[in-house]
Scaffold this active site. Structure first.
Site, mmCIF file in Angstrom:
data_model
loop_
_atom_site.group_PDB
_atom_site.id
_atom_site.type_symbol
_atom_site.label_atom_id
_atom_site.label_comp_id
_atom_site.label_asym_id
_atom_site.label_seq_id
_atom_site.Cartn_x
_atom_site.Cartn_y
_atom_site.Cartn_z
ATOM 1 N N ASP A 21 0.834 -1.201 0.000
ATOM 2 C CA ASP A 21 0.000 0.000 0.000
ATOM 3 C C ASP A 21 0.872 1.255 0.000
ATOM 4 O OD1 ASP A 21 -2.338 1.446 0.019
ATOM 5 O OD2 ASP A 21 -2.662 1.258 2.177
ATOM 6 N N HIS A 38 2.829 3.067 -8.937
ATOM 7 C CA HIS A 38 2.672 1.633 -9.235
ATOM 8 C C HIS A 38 3.910 1.108 -9.969
ATOM 9 C CE1 HIS A 38 -1.282 1.998 -7.743
ATOM 10 N NE2 HIS A 38 -1.830 2.575 -8.804
ATOM 11 N N ASN A 69 -10.707 -2.347 -6.183
ATOM 12 C CA ASN A 69 -9.839 -1.521 -7.051
ATOM 13 C C ASN A 69 -10.427 -1.299 -8.450
ATOM 14 O OD1 ASN A 69 -6.660 -2.750 -5.708
ATOM 15 N ND2 ASN A 69 -7.876 -0.968 -5.126
ATOM 16 N N SER A 197 -8.441 -4.768 5.170
ATOM 17 C CA SER A 197 -9.001 -4.470 3.846
ATOM 18 C C SER A 197 -9.447 -5.702 3.044
ATOM 19 C CB SER A 197 -7.987 -3.655 3.020
ATOM 20 O OG SER A 197 -7.710 -2.451 3.660
HETATM 21 C C1 FPP Z 1 -1.695 0.126 -3.453
HETATM 22 O O1 FPP Z 1 -1.280 1.445 -3.478
HETATM 23 C C2 FPP Z 1 -1.187 -0.660 -4.559
HETATM 24 C C3 FPP Z 1 -1.933 -1.259 -5.527
HETATM 25 C C4 FPP Z 1 -3.400 -1.167 -5.586
HETATM 26 C C5 FPP Z 1 -1.328 -2.023 -6.613
HETATM 27 C C6 FPP Z 1 -0.060 -2.749 -6.327
HETATM 28 C C7 FPP Z 1 0.617 -3.003 -7.599
HETATM 29 C C8 FPP Z 1 1.937 -2.975 -7.818
HETATM 30 C C9 FPP Z 1 2.944 -2.796 -6.776
HETATM 31 C C10 FPP Z 1 2.386 -3.104 -9.213
HETATM 32 C C11 FPP Z 1 2.921 -4.377 -9.684
HETATM 33 C C12 FPP Z 1 2.530 -5.590 -8.981
HETATM 34 C C13 FPP Z 1 2.847 -6.830 -9.390
HETATM 35 C C14 FPP Z 1 2.494 -7.995 -8.549
HETATM 36 C C15 FPP Z 1 3.503 -7.091 -10.678
HETATM 37 P P1 FPP Z 1 -2.386 2.570 -3.579
HETATM 38 O O2 FPP Z 1 -2.584 2.892 -5.007
HETATM 39 O O3 FPP Z 1 -3.611 2.120 -2.854
HETATM 40 O O4 FPP Z 1 -1.716 3.770 -2.829
HETATM 41 P P2 FPP Z 1 -2.410 4.888 -1.938
HETATM 42 O O5 FPP Z 1 -3.042 4.180 -0.781
HETATM 43 O O6 FPP Z 1 -1.287 5.768 -1.537
HETATM 44 O O7 FPP Z 1 -3.405 5.579 -2.812
#
Ligand code: FPP
Length: 246
Positions: A21, A38, A69, A197
């Site tokens: 996260d 990401h 998501n 979550s």
């Molecule tokens: C949460 O951060 C992250 C995600 C919803 C996606 C995770 C994906 C990756 C790390 C990319 C690649 C993954 C793989 C397995 C190849 P957020 O967007 O919720 O961040 P925030 O809470 O700061 O908004």
């Protein structure tokens, strides 16, 4: 002594689950779009998988995309799917070289065709690997998974192949998408949020929870080691007293 050397190899968790996260906030701090976060999160995925495999952790499960998501802005969802396809494509060779088996849980049919096919291909290619199983939770939510399990159990009862009195915790576990895996002993969440979550709610019943303020794109091997060291200092009682456990 480095952090890795402080880890007791005899007391490793067999399954570590991670909620990655903070990508969006990491990007925002830098004045960039969320997608930038990401993209930078992929390096953290690589480091975490490497650290787990090098230590000899048998199962690593990463929450890559939740059912919820899908409600994010369309462009972000598309970018995440592209990134997944691209990363799986790029990393399959490394997974093969390192004995890592790829697995996925979630409503995979909801993924775009290209993503689904790429994923299945990598899963098939790495199926013979035994060192570490890397499970990606994709289009996953625990309530969805539990509901699906209940549906299947109900169908079996209706068909007469299962009696209600034969429904046990073990049977229920066997109907989840994590069937055959040990429950995670440790769950790590980054970005300073103290929530689960909708992640592996059944499976995390006795897991040790570890929260770090680090945002996911900043998460490195040493951060993973710190979580393991913290886990190893805890006393896991499973409802017993300290005296009973010791
Ligand atoms: C949460 O951060 C992250 C995600 C919803 C996606 C995770 C994906 C990756 C790390 C990319 C690649 C993954 C793989 C397995 C190849 P957020 O967007 O919720 O961040 P925030 O809470 O700061 O908004």
């Amino acid at each position: 002594m480095g952090l890795r050397e402080q880890i007791d190899i005899e007391k490793l968790p067999s399954h570590v689950a991670v909620i990655m996260d903070g990508n969006g906030r990491w990007a925002k701090e830098k004045g960039k779009l969320r997608v930038f976060g990401h993209h930078n999160g992929v390096k953290s995925v690589r480091e975490t998988v490497e650290a787990a495999a090098e230590l000899g952790i048998q199962y690593l499960t990463l929450y890559a995309f939740s059912t919820e998501n899908w409600n994010r802005p369309k462009l972000e969802v598309m970018a995440l799917m592209e990134l997944l396809v691209h990363t799986i494509n790029n990393e399959t060779k490394t997974l093969l070289e390192n004995g890592i088996r790829l697995n996925a849980i979630g409503n995979l049919k909801a993924l775009p065709d290209k993503c689904y096919k790429e994923l299945q291909q990598a899963i098939t290619q790495t199926a013979g690997n035994t060192r570490t199983t890397l499970t990606l939770a994709l289009s996953y939510s625990s309530r969805w998974e539990i509901t699906e399990a209940v549906k299947r159990i109900a169908q079996e009862v209706k068909a007469g192949s299962l009696q209600p009195e034969d429904i046990t915790e073990q049977l229920f576990s066997n109907h989840l998408s994590t069937a055959g895996m040990p429950d995670p002993e440790l769950m790590i969440r980054t970005s300073g949020e103290f929530r689960i979550s909708n992640y592996l709610l059944w499976q995390l019943a006795y897991a040790e929870l570890y929260f770090t303020p680090k945002l996911w794109p900043d998460f490195r091997k040493d951060d993973f080691y710190e979580a393991i060291i913290d886990y190893q200092k805890r006393e896991r009682r499973f409802g017993l007293t300290s005296e009973q456990v010791n």
